[in-house]
Design an enzyme around this catalytic site. Structure first.
Site, PDB file in Angstrom:
ATOM      1  N   GLU A  95      17.823 -33.506  19.136  1.00  0.00           N
ATOM      2  CA  GLU A  95      17.250 -32.592  20.085  1.00  0.00           C
ATOM      3  C   GLU A  95      15.842 -32.642  20.433  1.00  0.00           C
ATOM      4  OE1 GLU A  95      19.673 -32.265  22.435  1.00  0.00           O
ATOM      5  OE2 GLU A  95      21.582 -33.055  21.055  1.00  0.00           O
ATOM      6  N   HIS A  98      14.299 -35.304  22.144  1.00  0.00           N
ATOM      7  CA  HIS A  98      14.241 -35.377  23.716  1.00  0.00           C
ATOM      8  C   HIS A  98      13.209 -34.279  24.240  1.00  0.00           C
ATOM      9  CE1 HIS A  98      18.215 -36.974  24.600  1.00  0.00           C
ATOM     10  NE2 HIS A  98      18.878 -36.024  23.883  1.00  0.00           N
ATOM     11  N   HIS A 102      10.261 -35.579  26.461  1.00  0.00           N
ATOM     12  CA  HIS A 102       9.691 -34.805  27.662  1.00  0.00           C
ATOM     13  C   HIS A 102       8.065 -34.578  27.502  1.00  0.00           C
ATOM     14  CE1 HIS A 102      10.017 -30.690  30.034  1.00  0.00           C
ATOM     15  NE2 HIS A 102       9.497 -31.778  30.786  1.00  0.00           N
TER      16      HIS A 102
END
Length: 224
Positions: A95, A98, A102
Site C-alpha cells: 500500500e 502506491h 503518487h
C-alpha cells in the site's frame, strides 16, 4: 462458448480468492524477527522514501487495505495495522508502494485516478443501460452501443490497474529486502503473498474483458 469462458473465470476467481485467504492466514502466523507491526513498516517505508504528508490509519474489515490519494492516507485493515507478521509487512509495504507511485507521479496511477469519476458514473448506470439495450436491441441498437462504451471504461480501469498493482508490489519487495524488514528466511513468503494478491486483479481484468466481448457479440449479431 462464451458461457464456458465465464464459468471457467468464475471457478478460477474462486480458487484465487481462496488461495489468497489461505496464504494470508498462513503468513499472518509467521512473525517478523524485528517485531515491527504493519503500521511500523508502513511509516518506515514512507519516511525512507521521503514522504511525510501521508498518514497511516487503521480501517475495519479483512483485506480492506488501500491507499487513498485524495486524503493521502495508507489505510491498513485490522489484521495488518497492529500485526507483527510477514503478511502484514508485505501488505503494508504494498500500500505504501502506491503512496510512492503518487509521490513520483507514476503515469499509470495518474491515469487510473483520472478515470475514477468516469468509472463511478458508468458503474451507477451501466447495468440499466445494457439491460435496456438488450430489450430494445432491434428497435434501438444504439442504446446497447452506449452501454458497451460505458462498460468499456470499467474494463479499461481494470486493465490499467494491473501495472499499478504489479509495480506497487515490486517497489514493496525491493524496499522490504533493502531495509532489512524481510530476510532470506521470509522474503519468499512475502513475495508469495503479494503474488497471490496480484492474481485477483488479473482474474478481475479477464472477467471484465470477457463480459465486454460478450456484449459486443450481442450487438454485432443483432440482425441474426
Amino acid at each position: 462458448m462464451i458461457w464456458i469462458v465465464f464459468i471457467g473465470i468464475a471457478i478460477i476467481s474462486y480458487m484465487v480468492q481462496a488461495s489468497l485467504k489461505s496464504k494470508f492466514e498462513k503468513y499472518s502466523k509467521l512473525p517478523l524477527t524485528n517485531g515491527m507491526t504493519g503500521r511500523d513498516v508502513a511509516e518506515k517505508m514512507l519516511r525512507d522514501n521521503g514522504i511525510y504528508d501521508v498518514r497511516v490509519i487503521s480501517t475495519a474489515g479483512m483485506l480492506t487495505d488501500h491507499y487513498n490519494p485524495t486524503s493521502k492516507t495508507v489505510n491498513l485493515s485490522e489484521g495488518v495495522y497492529g500485526s507483527c507478521s510477514v503478511a502484514a509487512a508485505a501488505v503494508a509495504a504494498h500500500e505504501c508502494g502506491h503512496a510512492v507511485q503518487h509521490a513520483r507521479a507514476y503515469a499509470p496511477l495518474q491515469l487510473r485516478s483520472a478515470l475514477v469519476p468516469v468509472v463511478q458514473f458508468s458503474s451507477s448506470i451501466v447495468s440499466w443501460v445494457l439491460l435496456g439495450g438488450i430489450l430494445m436491441l432491434q428497435s434501438f441498437p444504439q442504446l446497447l452501443l452506449i452501454g458497451i462504451c460505458l462498460f468499456a471504461t470499467t474494463t479499461l480501469f481494470s486493465l490499467i490497474t494491473l501495472p499499478v498493482e504489479i509495480d506497487a508490489s515490486r517497489r514493496a519487495l525491493v524496499w522490504l529486502s533493502s531495509a532489512g524488514i524481510t530476510n532470506s528466511y521470509n522474503h519468499n513468503q512475502a513475495k508469495d503473498a503479494l503474488k497471490s494478491a496480484a492474481y485477483t486483479y488479473v482474474v478481475a481484468a479477464l472477467s471484465s474483458l470477457a463480459t465486454l466481448i460478450y456484449y459486443v457479440m450481442i450487438y454485432m449479431n443483432r440482425r441474426d
